[in-house]
Design a protein around this motif. Structure first.
Motif, PDB file in Angstrom:
ATOM      1  N   TYR A   3       1.004   9.460   2.992  1.00 11.97           N
ATOM      2  CA  TYR A   3       1.968   8.553   3.622  1.00 11.97           C
ATOM      3  C   TYR A   3       1.711   7.140   3.119  1.00 11.97           C
ATOM      4  CZ  TYR A   3       2.267  12.367   7.070  1.00 11.97           C
ATOM      5  OH  TYR A   3       2.421  13.578   7.692  1.00 11.97           O
ATOM      6  N   ASP A   4       2.766   6.335   3.056  1.00  6.97           N
ATOM      7  CA  ASP A   4       2.622   4.903   2.815  1.00  6.97           C
ATOM      8  C   ASP A   4       2.881   4.161   4.122  1.00  6.97           C
ATOM      9  OD1 ASP A   4       1.946   4.798   0.088  1.00  6.97           O
ATOM     10  OD2 ASP A   4       4.040   5.069  -0.504  1.00  6.97           O
ATOM     11  N   ASN A   5       2.071   3.177   4.425  1.00 10.95           N
ATOM     12  CA  ASN A   5       2.217   2.420   5.665  1.00 10.95           C
ATOM     13  C   ASN A   5       3.106   1.199   5.481  1.00 10.95           C
ATOM     14  OD1 ASN A   5       0.473   4.200   6.899  1.00 10.95           O
ATOM     15  ND2 ASN A   5      -1.329   2.910   6.648  1.00 10.95           N
ATOM     16  N   PHE A   6       3.810   0.820   6.550  1.00 12.83           N
ATOM     17  CA  PHE A   6       4.572  -0.428   6.539  1.00 12.83           C
ATOM     18  C   PHE A   6       4.747  -0.932   7.961  1.00 12.83           C
ATOM     19  CE2 PHE A   6       7.668   2.970   6.745  1.00 12.83           C
ATOM     20  CZ  PHE A   6       8.665   2.514   7.587  1.00 12.83           C
ATOM     21  N   ALA A   7       5.246  -2.164   8.111  1.00  8.77           N
ATOM     22  CA  ALA A   7       5.284  -2.834   9.414  1.00  8.77           C
ATOM     23  C   ALA A   7       6.651  -2.717  10.075  1.00  8.77           C
ATOM     24  CB  ALA A   7       4.944  -4.315   9.252  1.00  8.77           C
ATOM     25  N   THR A   8       6.652  -2.592  11.416  1.00  4.36           N
ATOM     26  CA  THR A   8       7.884  -2.618  12.205  1.00  4.36           C
ATOM     27  C   THR A   8       8.089  -4.017  12.778  1.00  4.36           C
ATOM     28  OG1 THR A   8       6.761  -1.996  14.247  1.00  4.36           O
ATOM     29  CG2 THR A   8       7.541  -0.207  12.829  1.00  4.36           C
ATOM     30  N   ILE A   9       9.156  -4.203  13.554  1.00  6.55           N
ATOM     31  CA  ILE A   9       9.511  -5.506  14.080  1.00  6.55           C
ATOM     32  C   ILE A   9       8.432  -6.076  15.013  1.00  6.55           C
ATOM     33  CG2 ILE A   9      10.773  -4.564  16.056  1.00  6.55           C
ATOM     34  CD1 ILE A   9      12.797  -6.859  15.657  1.00  6.55           C
ATOM     35  N   ASP A  10       7.714  -5.204  15.693  1.00  2.80           N
ATOM     36  CA  ASP A  10       6.679  -5.667  16.617  1.00  2.80           C
ATOM     37  C   ASP A  10       5.311  -5.779  15.960  1.00  2.80           C
ATOM     38  OD1 ASP A  10       6.142  -3.019  16.279  1.00  2.80           O
ATOM     39  OD2 ASP A  10       6.230  -2.468  18.405  1.00  2.80           O
ATOM     40  N   GLY A  11       5.288  -5.639  14.647  1.00  8.92           N
ATOM     41  CA  GLY A  11       4.043  -5.797  13.922  1.00  8.92           C
ATOM     42  C   GLY A  11       3.194  -4.542  13.857  1.00  8.92           C
ATOM     43  N   GLU A  12       3.648  -3.452  14.484  1.00  4.08           N
ATOM     44  CA  GLU A  12       2.888  -2.211  14.420  1.00  4.08           C
ATOM     45  C   GLU A  12       3.023  -1.599  13.027  1.00  4.08           C
ATOM     46  OE1 GLU A  12       2.557   2.150  16.625  1.00  4.08           O
ATOM     47  OE2 GLU A  12       4.224   0.800  17.083  1.00  4.08           O
ATOM     48  N   ILE A  13       1.907  -1.111  12.515  1.00  2.00           N
ATOM     49  CA  ILE A  13       1.920  -0.456  11.213  1.00  2.00           C
ATOM     50  C   ILE A  13       2.113   1.042  11.428  1.00  2.00           C
ATOM     51  CG2 ILE A  13       0.676  -0.062   9.068  1.00  2.00           C
ATOM     52  CD1 ILE A  13       1.411  -2.976   9.575  1.00  2.00           C
ATOM     53  N   ILE A  14       3.173   1.593  10.840  1.00  2.00           N
ATOM     54  CA  ILE A  14       3.443   3.023  10.941  1.00  2.00           C
ATOM     55  C   ILE A  14       3.493   3.614   9.543  1.00  2.00           C
ATOM     56  CG2 ILE A  14       4.695   2.799  13.114  1.00  2.00           C
ATOM     57  CD1 ILE A  14       7.286   3.108  11.500  1.00  2.00           C
ATOM     58  N   SER A  15       3.588   4.928   9.475  1.00  2.00           N
ATOM     59  CA  SER A  15       3.615   5.608   8.189  1.00  2.00           C
ATOM     60  C   SER A  15       5.015   6.070   7.829  1.00  2.00           C
ATOM     61  CB  SER A  15       2.674   6.814   8.203  1.00  2.00           C
ATOM     62  OG  SER A  15       1.328   6.398   8.250  1.00  2.00           O
ATOM     63  N   SER A  16       5.273   6.104   6.552  1.00  2.00           N
ATOM     64  CA  SER A  16       6.541   6.595   6.032  1.00  2.00           C
ATOM     65  C   SER A  16       6.599   8.108   6.165  1.00  2.00           C
ATOM     66  CB  SER A  16       6.656   6.219   4.554  1.00  2.00           C
ATOM     67  OG  SER A  16       5.672   6.921   3.804  1.00  2.00           O
ATOM     68  N   GLN A  17       7.688   8.672   5.692  1.00  2.00           N
ATOM     69  CA  GLN A  17       7.790  10.125   5.611  1.00  2.00           C
ATOM     70  C   GLN A  17       6.701  10.679   4.698  1.00  2.00           C
ATOM     71  OE1 GLN A  17      10.867  13.489   3.922  1.00  2.00           O
ATOM     72  NE2 GLN A  17      11.772  11.601   4.656  1.00  2.00           N
ATOM     73  N   LYS A  18       6.313  11.925   4.936  1.00  2.00           N
ATOM     74  CA  LYS A  18       5.302  12.568   4.105  1.00  2.00           C
ATOM     75  C   LYS A  18       5.815  12.678   2.668  1.00  2.00           C
ATOM     76  CE  LYS A  18       3.096  16.202   5.656  1.00  2.00           C
ATOM     77  NZ  LYS A  18       2.804  17.629   6.025  1.00  2.00           N
ATOM     78  N   MET A  19       4.985  12.247   1.725  1.00  2.00           N
ATOM     79  CA  MET A  19       5.308  12.332   0.307  1.00  2.00           C
ATOM     80  C   MET A  19       4.442  13.413  -0.336  1.00  2.00           C
ATOM     81  SD  MET A  19       7.667  10.104   0.217  1.00  2.00           S
ATOM     82  CE  MET A  19       7.995  10.218  -1.546  1.00  2.00           C
ATOM     83  N   VAL A  20       5.077  14.324  -1.047  1.00  2.00           N
ATOM     84  CA  VAL A  20       4.417  15.502  -1.602  1.00  2.00           C
ATOM     85  C   VAL A  20       4.222  15.323  -3.107  1.00  2.00           C
ATOM     86  CG1 VAL A  20       4.578  17.998  -1.950  1.00  2.00           C
ATOM     87  CG2 VAL A  20       5.439  16.963   0.176  1.00  2.00           C
ATOM     88  N   VAL A  21       3.012  15.548  -3.577  1.00  2.00           N
ATOM     89  CA  VAL A  21       2.683  15.380  -4.995  1.00  2.00           C
ATOM     90  C   VAL A  21       3.282  16.527  -5.809  1.00  2.00           C
ATOM     91  CG1 VAL A  21       0.806  15.298  -6.684  1.00  2.00           C
ATOM     92  CG2 VAL A  21       0.565  14.133  -4.468  1.00  2.00           C
ATOM     93  N   ILE A  22       3.959  16.161  -6.895  1.00  2.00           N
ATOM     94  CA  ILE A  22       4.545  17.135  -7.820  1.00  2.00           C
ATOM     95  C   ILE A  22       3.851  16.967  -9.176  1.00  2.00           C
ATOM     96  CG2 ILE A  22       6.654  17.992  -8.905  1.00  2.00           C
ATOM     97  CD1 ILE A  22       6.669  18.168  -5.835  1.00  2.00           C
TER      98      ILE A  22
END
Length: 329
Positions: free
Chosen positions: A75-94
């Motif tokens: 997963y890649d992390n990024f910030a929401t409006i309240d500053g919480e860091i969440i993860s993106s959708q699961k990314m699968v290695v090909i």
């Protein structure tokens, strides 16, 4: 440059927190990237017809080489409006691969737009989203000011977003690239077929033996492999169906998925042999682009890995969505 960074960061933090429950909490981050010594990556081989266990072993070896331990996704992390860091959708290695692209069945089900088979060499690993982009993920982009809302975006946060034009899908990948600091984009045609087949040569759900029989297309109801053919234009939650050998869900039997390529009529003559998208200027001027995948119609000829579809870049279709690639550098 600093002012630009601050402006971009402000847009990132506008992402809507009300949909955060649809994303995993921030995961611990491993350093993911191509090794300094390219020989640490598995050799790029002709995988045509490999069994499921062998292609999954190659996938695991590739994931290990780019920095993942005991898993083939991240997963890649990024910030929401309240500053919480969440993860993106699961990314699968090909993994990288040499494979045969195009229709395999000797013309019985082939459309003219698939024509002759072509040998493709994708000499690099990449990551693909496990599922198609959902309404919740699209809503974050809307709140960040990069994407536009539309009537097809419902309260069903985990359903696949539809009626998104090619141009709008491009806006989403730009936002996600800025939000995560990584390069996200649409798949090329050859990347999509490679990811879809997972070395398989059958018609359906590449290299998934449990879903390789056409019996799944004859049932009156949805099952674990395919949606009910009557549900073609109905929205459906992502992640319901069995994955293919790589771990990608509904890449055959979900929505059609926008791809990076401008439309052309011949896989053999025009498709780049290195995994890159077809971007010949005169073809792109037409505004026609490629889509692949399912459409939830359950019609065997339509949902094959090699089948190709065409759409105008600013037109929206109720059975077209998209998934994303994350480049590994």
């Amino acid at each position: 440059m600093n002012y630009l960074f601050i402006s971009v960061l402000s847009l990132m933090l506008m992402a809507c927190s009300e949909h955060k429950q649809n994303f995993p909490k921030a995961s611990s981050q491993q350093t993911i990237g191509l090794p300094d010594n390219a020989t640490k990556l598995p050799k790029t081989e002709l995988i045509h017809g490999w069994p499921k266990e062998k292609i999954q072993s190659l996938q695991r070896a590739t994931a290990k080489a780019i920095g993942l331990n005991n898993r083939v996704s991240f997963y890649d992390n990024f910030a929401t409006i309240d500053g919480e860091i969440i993860s993106s959708q699961k990314m699968v290695v090909i993994p990288s691969a040499i494979f045969v692209m195009g229709c395999y069945d000797g013309g019985k089900s082939c459309f003219p737009r698939e024509d002759i088979k072509s040998l493709i060499t994708i000499n690099y690993p990449f990551a693909v989203s496990e599922n198609e982009v959902s309404n919740a993920e699209w809503a974050l982009c809307v709140k960040a000011g990069f994407c536009e809302s539309n009537d097809s975006i419902t309260d069903n946060a985990d359903f696949a977003v539809t009626s998104i034009s090619w141009s709008e899908a491009q806006a989403y990948t730009r936002w996600l690239s800025i939000a995560t600091g990584k390069i996200y984009r649409l798949l090329s045609e050859s990347e999509h077929e490679h990811a879809s087949r997972a070395a398989g040569t059958g018609d359906l759900l590449g290299n998934n033996l449990d879903c390789s029989s056409s019996k799944h297309l004859k049932t009156a109801k949805s099952d674990s492999c395919y949606f009910n053919p009557k549900d073609r234009y109905k929205t459906q939650p992502v992640g319901q169906l069995q994955p293919n050998a790589f771990g990608l869900k509904a890449i055959h039997s979900g929505r059609f998925e926008w791809l990076e390529d401008c439309w052309h009529n011949s896989i053999f003559d025009n498709t780049p042999k290195d995994g890159s998208p077809y971007k010949e200027k005169d073809s792109c001027k037409t505004g026609l682009y490629v889509a692949r995948g399912g459409n939830m119609g359950g019609i065997k000829r339509i949902i094959r890995a090699s089948n190709r579809h065409i759409g105008r870049k600013n037109k929206k279709f109720p059975d077209v969505g998209f998934r994303v690639v994350r480049e590994i550098d």
